[in-house]
Scaffold this motif. Structure first.
Motif, PDB file in Angstrom:
ATOM      1  N   VAL A 271       0.841  -1.190  -0.107  1.00 39.79           N
ATOM      2  CA  VAL A 271       0.032   0.014   0.034  1.00 39.79           C
ATOM      3  C   VAL A 271       0.698   1.202   0.042  1.00 39.79           C
ATOM      4  O   VAL A 271       0.691   2.295  -0.978  1.00 39.79           O
ATOM      5  CB  VAL A 271      -1.042   0.122   1.239  1.00 39.79           C
ATOM      6  CG1 VAL A 271      -1.691   1.392   1.397  1.00 39.79           C
ATOM      7  CG2 VAL A 271      -1.968  -1.081   1.097  1.00 39.79           C
ATOM      8  N   GLY A 272       1.777   1.300   0.919  1.00 41.58           N
ATOM      9  CA  GLY A 272       2.664   2.677   1.105  1.00 41.58           C
ATOM     10  C   GLY A 272       3.339   2.855  -0.254  1.00 41.58           C
ATOM     11  O   GLY A 272       3.257   3.899  -0.922  1.00 41.58           O
ATOM     12  N   PRO A 273       4.263   1.849  -0.545  1.00 41.90           N
ATOM     13  CA  PRO A 273       4.909   2.071  -2.014  1.00 41.90           C
ATOM     14  C   PRO A 273       4.230   2.365  -3.384  1.00 41.90           C
ATOM     15  O   PRO A 273       4.443   3.125  -3.931  1.00 41.90           O
ATOM     16  CB  PRO A 273       5.758   0.685  -2.165  1.00 41.90           C
ATOM     17  CG  PRO A 273       5.965   0.061  -0.660  1.00 41.90           C
ATOM     18  CD  PRO A 273       4.555   0.495   0.062  1.00 41.90           C
ATOM     19  N   PHE A 274       2.886   1.626  -3.628  1.00 41.56           N
ATOM     20  CA  PHE A 274       2.384   1.854  -4.739  1.00 41.56           C
ATOM     21  C   PHE A 274       1.604   2.955  -4.522  1.00 41.56           C
ATOM     22  O   PHE A 274       1.406   3.515  -5.817  1.00 41.56           O
ATOM     23  CB  PHE A 274       1.473   0.421  -5.046  1.00 41.56           C
ATOM     24  CG  PHE A 274       2.289  -0.692  -5.496  1.00 41.56           C
ATOM     25  CD1 PHE A 274       2.688  -0.748  -7.007  1.00 41.56           C
ATOM     26  CD2 PHE A 274       2.881  -1.450  -4.946  1.00 41.56           C
ATOM     27  CE1 PHE A 274       3.608  -1.731  -7.499  1.00 41.56           C
ATOM     28  CE2 PHE A 274       3.706  -2.798  -5.284  1.00 41.56           C
ATOM     29  CZ  PHE A 274       3.983  -2.750  -6.532  1.00 41.56           C
ATOM     30  N   GLU A 275       0.838   3.112  -3.685  1.00 36.22           N
ATOM     31  CA  GLU A 275       0.166   4.466  -3.616  1.00 36.22           C
ATOM     32  C   GLU A 275       1.076   5.500  -3.706  1.00 36.22           C
ATOM     33  O   GLU A 275       0.956   6.680  -4.372  1.00 36.22           O
ATOM     34  CB  GLU A 275      -0.587   4.719  -2.420  1.00 36.22           C
ATOM     35  CG  GLU A 275      -1.761   3.801  -2.415  1.00 36.22           C
ATOM     36  CD  GLU A 275      -2.686   4.040  -1.220  1.00 36.22           C
ATOM     37  OE1 GLU A 275      -2.563   5.191  -0.335  1.00 36.22           O
ATOM     38  OE2 GLU A 275      -3.868   3.556  -1.077  1.00 36.22           O
ATOM     39  N   GLU A 276       2.601   5.684  -3.057  1.00 40.37           N
ATOM     40  CA  GLU A 276       3.212   6.701  -3.283  1.00 40.37           C
ATOM     41  C   GLU A 276       3.759   6.841  -4.625  1.00 40.37           C
ATOM     42  O   GLU A 276       4.297   7.894  -5.313  1.00 40.37           O
ATOM     43  CB  GLU A 276       4.450   6.548  -2.214  1.00 40.37           C
ATOM     44  CG  GLU A 276       3.767   6.890  -0.715  1.00 40.37           C
ATOM     45  CD  GLU A 276       3.048   8.226  -0.933  1.00 40.37           C
ATOM     46  OE1 GLU A 276       3.513   9.137  -0.947  1.00 40.37           O
ATOM     47  OE2 GLU A 276       1.964   8.196  -0.112  1.00 40.37           O
TER      48      GLU A 276
END
Length: 365
Positions: A271-276
């Motif tokens: 979630v963190g890596p792909f949303e960012e």
């Protein structure tokens, strides 16, 4: 540059910008005066109407040269911001003032219309303050619209992945959570890759660097800043009685705490890596071409918060969702600032993932 928008060389005597602002401010004023005239006894709406008038006067004063750029634009922006806050609070408290569109059978919330129009007025006032020309405003509007489409394309991509893989994974709680992470990675990742390919960007466009000491300090400090912002916003909303919506994942964890074993690593690694990747490295970085860097942070936060409507719309009122989007906007400003300071995707990705993971862990401790 720290302005909200880059000034244009041809700007300075362009009266079209404050004229356009006056139009949106007038729409705002009309929208809040409708419930006032119909007898809606809400002091927040009445005060909002007064500030809407101030915004109209501020833009008209700029249009006719009665006020210089700085005081005129700041007056219009400040008044419009207060209208946004007041109408947003009224919506959260259940005041909608539904109005039938003349000639149609549609019913719209007059208060929500005022909220949106006042938000647009803030952007126009910011452009006026920065000395943006009409052509510059059109360019920025088109780029902003493109990024909004890109943001929602991410949601479509996630939905497509979910539809394709649901028959393969099943519909249980664990399977549903795995499907959500798969949708996030493939959906958002694919949209980011397609956009980069269309723009002719190669892999060097993705700002992935091994964190040095400076990046580590920004990561630790950013996580503290993010939780500080959450606490501050939450306390302020609690003090004035604003209710927020609950994320669907939060509800799942409360009902099935065992899911935490999957959710925590999923937040950190997916979630963190792909949303960012999509919202910071693609959307925000692309906005650097048109807006100032800080302006891009603000505009990206508008896109980021807007696309999260679907995540909070279940079993929540429109006012609660709106309040939650305000919280997300504030948190996105922090993430955008971290990326702007470091130009390293790893920093906001780690902070975002850790923030989500810690929130989930708190629910089961």
């Amino acid at each position: 540059m720290s302005e909200t928008a880059r000034p244009d060389e041809r700007a300075g005597t362009d009266s079209a910008i404050p004229s356009l602002g006056a139009v949106f401010a007038a729409v705002t004023m009309a929208a809040v005066l409708v419930p006032v005239r119909s007898g809606v006894d809400d002091p927040f709406i009445q005060v909002a109407a007064a500030f809407a008038v101030v915004a109209v006067v501020g833009f008209l004063a700029r249009r006719h040269g009665a006020l210089e750029r700085t005081p005129g634009a700041l007056a219009a922006a400040g008044a419009s911001l207060l209208v946004v806050l007041l109408t947003g609070y009224a919506l959260n408290q259940g005041t909608t003032a539904p109005t039938t569109v003349p000639g149609l059978e549609w019913t719209v919330s007059s208060i929500f219309l005022a909220f949106v129009a006042a938000g647009a007025s803030i952007g126009i006032a910011a452009a006026d303050y920065a000395g943006v020309s009409t052509a510059g405003l059109v360019e920025r509007t088109l780029r902003f619209s493109t990024m909004v489409v890109l943001g929602f394309a991410g949601l479509v991509g996630m939905a497509v992945v979910s539809i394709v893989f649901t028959p393969l994974l099943g519909t249980g709680d664990l399977e549903g959570q795995l499907l959500q992470f798969l949708s996030t990675s493939l959906g958002l990742g694919s949209v980011a890759a397609i956009y980069m390919a269309m723009r002719g960007y190669d892999r060097t466009f993705v700002d992935l660097e091994v964190p040095d000491l400076r990046a580590v300090l920004w990561t630790v400090g950013g996580l503290a800043l993010l939780f500080g912002a959450l606490v501050g916003i939450s306390l302020a909303m609690t003090a004035i009685g604003v209710e927020t919506a609950e994320h669907g994942t939060t509800q799942q964890v409360e009902q099935n705490p065992e899911l935490i074993a999957v959710i925590v690593p999923g937040m950190l690694l997916i979630v963190g890596p792909f949303e960012e990747l999509l919202y910071r490295n693609v959307v925000q970085k692309s906005l650097y071409e048109t807006f100032s860097r800080y302006g891009a942070v603000v505009v990206t936060s508008v896109v980021f918060s807007s696309v999260h409507v679907s995540a909070y719309g279940v079993n929540s009122t429109a006012g609660e969702v709106l309040a939650t989007l305000v919280v997300l906007f504030g948190l996105s400003l922090v993430l955008g600032f971290l990326y702007e300071r470091t130009d390293n995707l790893v920093v906001p990705a780690l902070v975002h993932g850790a923030y989500n993971a810690i929130q989930m862990l708190v629910l089961v401790l």
